[in-house]
Design an enzyme around this catalytic site. Structure first.
Site, PDB file in Angstrom:
ATOM      1  N   GLU A  74       0.781  -1.156  -0.032  1.00 23.69           N
ATOM      2  CA  GLU A  74       0.166  -0.005  -0.076  1.00 23.69           C
ATOM      3  C   GLU A  74       0.767   1.364  -0.005  1.00 23.69           C
ATOM      4  O   GLU A  74       0.595   2.195   0.609  1.00 23.69           O
ATOM      5  CB  GLU A  74      -1.034   0.173   1.056  1.00 23.69           C
ATOM      6  CG  GLU A  74      -1.918  -1.198   0.995  1.00 23.69           C
ATOM      7  CD  GLU A  74      -2.938  -1.162   2.253  1.00 23.69           C
ATOM      8  OE1 GLU A  74      -2.811  -0.352   3.183  1.00 23.69           O
ATOM      9  OE2 GLU A  74      -3.711  -2.093   2.282  1.00 23.69           O
TER      10      GLU A  74
ATOM     11  N   GLU B  33      -6.167 -10.631  -1.603  1.00 26.05           N
ATOM     12  CA  GLU B  33      -7.029 -10.575  -0.245  1.00 26.05           C
ATOM     13  C   GLU B  33      -8.314 -10.525  -0.712  1.00 26.05           C
ATOM     14  O   GLU B  33      -9.009  -9.650  -0.035  1.00 26.05           O
ATOM     15  CB  GLU B  33      -6.458  -9.206   0.285  1.00 26.05           C
ATOM     16  CG  GLU B  33      -4.827  -9.031   0.857  1.00 26.05           C
ATOM     17  CD  GLU B  33      -4.521  -7.824   1.541  1.00 26.05           C
ATOM     18  OE1 GLU B  33      -5.532  -7.214   2.184  1.00 26.05           O
ATOM     19  OE2 GLU B  33      -3.357  -7.511   1.455  1.00 26.05           O
TER      20      GLU B  33
HETATM   21  C1  XIL Z   1      -6.125  -6.336   8.145  1.00 27.77           C
HETATM   22  C2  XIL Z   1      -6.698  -7.684   8.999  1.00 27.77           C
HETATM   23  O1  XIL Z   1      -7.327  -8.375   8.241  1.00 27.77           O
HETATM   24  C3  XIL Z   1      -7.233  -7.007  10.281  1.00 27.77           C
HETATM   25  O2  XIL Z   1      -7.439  -8.176  11.161  1.00 27.77           O
HETATM   26  C4  XIL Z   1      -6.189  -5.920  10.922  1.00 27.77           C
HETATM   27  O3  XIL Z   1      -6.880  -5.581  12.174  1.00 27.77           O
HETATM   28  C5  XIL Z   1      -5.971  -4.877  10.171  1.00 27.77           C
HETATM   29  O4  XIL Z   1      -5.263  -5.296   8.924  1.00 27.77           O
HETATM   30  N1  XIL Z   1      -4.976  -4.691   3.570  1.00 27.77           N
HETATM   31  C6  XIL Z   1      -3.887  -5.455   4.115  1.00 27.77           C
HETATM   32  C7  XIL Z   1      -4.247  -6.108   5.260  1.00 27.77           C
HETATM   33  O5  XIL Z   1      -2.904  -5.453   3.447  1.00 27.77           O
HETATM   34  O6  XIL Z   1      -3.030  -6.580   5.949  1.00 27.77           O
HETATM   35  C8  XIL Z   1      -5.355  -5.678   5.958  1.00 27.77           C
HETATM   36  O7  XIL Z   1      -5.278  -6.761   7.079  1.00 27.77           O
HETATM   37  C9  XIL Z   1      -6.582  -5.575   5.033  1.00 27.77           C
HETATM   38  C10 XIL Z   1      -6.163  -4.339   4.072  1.00 27.77           C
END
Ligand code: XIL
Length: 362
Positions: free
Chosen positions: A162, A271
């Site tokens: 990100e 994801e």
């Molecule tokens: C999220 C997790 O799912 C949560 O449990 C945590 O509180 C915050 O992070 N993009 C990403 C992930 O790259 O690491 C994130 O995961 C969701 C968005």
């Protein structure tokens, strides 16, 4: 860059496990996970793809682990390889959950995708308090500690996560970028390659799935970094679909993935989850059907692309999804159901949609 594809050895089983449950519409209460037809991992392996899930201690009970080992050939710690989880106090690491996940994967012939080495969203508190000029040293010590511990055991790494601003115009201004400078990205990838030359190195982001300003910027960043010989192997398209405005056009996703592969990169969906909130109106049954169709359409657009390496879902059971946490922050407490298995671990229509896509002869 495509040399790591197709290395699974269990391809043969596909011939005998044609997806029994591949049609939509099975939702009888008595159905058990055993009626789910061909495991996703067998179908994916036959195509040289990975099919992964993010895992969390909350869903790593015996039943959950058995389902993961049956259906998936890759796991990613949802949180427990993030810096803020590993090194809450500087110099003192807690590897317990990360080790457990890696051991589990190895015992079950699954790959691990590490997530995420450099992400502004998961830096430990102490990092904010150290002087600017010490930051890169601390970040490189972190990358070194994690990659050295798991060298040869983690197949691929989200090295930088990100880094692009939501406006699609610049590098995000974070603790790492110091006013929008991008050098930390190149440095992180170079260090990662040095530490584990065999690991696949990934740039991961959201909002860059289809075609648009932010994905154009991601494409340009990748092209520039590759031109400067920065060792990036793959791009991860997060694919969190949380509302109607977040539904990407599958043809755009394919076009975006294709242009990245033309740079010599491979591409994965990293994801994926599809919230029911993406389908306002209609009955629950309709929402679940449309959810399944969307999973299916997006994956169908990607699986045939040479250089598409596979998909990771951001969890596997609706029992535990980060979307509920996001919603709670907005004061919404209705449980979401964005994943492939329901709260009792029964396969949903979404599961059968994914199964159907993976079953099609390439
Ligand atoms: C999220 C997790 O799912 C949560 O449990 C945590 O509180 C915050 O992070 N993009 C990403 C992930 O790259 O690491 C994130 O995961 C969701 C968005």
């Amino acid at each position: 860059m495509f040399h790591r594809f197709g290395v699974w050895t269990t391809v043969g089983i596909l011939a005998v496990v044609m997806a029994r449950g591949a049609a939509f519409g099975q939702s009888e209460g008595a159905e058990s996970a055993d009626d789910s037809g061909a495991p996703l991992r067998a179908l994916a392996e036959a195509r040289g793809l990975h099919v992964g899930a993010a895992v969390h201690p909350a869903t790593m009970d015996d039943e959950g682990l058995a389902l993961l080992a049956k259906q998936f050939n890759q796991v990613t710690p949802e949180n427990h390889m993030k810096w803020s989880f590993l090194e809450r106090r500087r110099g003192s690491h807690d590897w317990t959950v990360a080790d457990r996940i890696v051991d589990f994967a190895e015992k079950n012939g699954m790959r691990v995708k590490g997530h995420a080495l450099i992400w502004h969203g998961s830096v430990p508190d102490w990092f904010h308090k150290i002087p600017d000029e010490e930051r890169w040293r601390a970040a490189s010590e972190h990358i070194t500690a994690v990659m050295t511990r798991y060298k040869g055991r983690v197949h691929s790494w989200d090295v930088v996560n990100e880094a692009l601003d939501d406006d699609g115009r610049r590098i995000r201004d974070t603790v790492f970028s110091e006013g929008g400078r991008a050098d930390y990205i190149a440095r992180a990838f170079r260090l990662a390659r040095e530490l584990d030359p065999e690991a696949k190195l990934i740039y991961n982001d959201y909002g860059c799935e289809g075609l648009g300003k932010k994905s154009n910027l991601q494409y340009e960043l990748m092209a520039d970094l590759l031109k400067a010989k920065v060792p990036i192997d793959e791009v991860g398209l997060q694919m969190h679909i949380l509302g109607p405005e977040g539904i990407p056009n599958p043809a755009d996703v394919a076009a975006n993935a294709r242009r990245l592969t033309r740079l010599g990169l491979s591409v994965n969906i990293s994801e994926m989850d599809v919230a029911l909130a993406a389908f306002p109106g209609g009955t629950m049954e309709e929402k679940l059907r449309r959810q399944a169709e969307l999973y299916q359409e997006i994956l169908a657009a990607c699986v045939g692309i040479e250089g598409f390496s596979g998909v990771t879902f951001w969890g596997y059971t609706d029992r535990n999804t980060w979307v509920n946490g996001l919603n709670a922050r907005k004061g919404l407490h209705e449980p979401e159901a964005p994943l492939l298995f329901d709260r009792s671990l029964k396969p949903k229509l979404a599961f059968f949609g994914v199964q159907r896509v993976l079953s099609k002869t390439p």
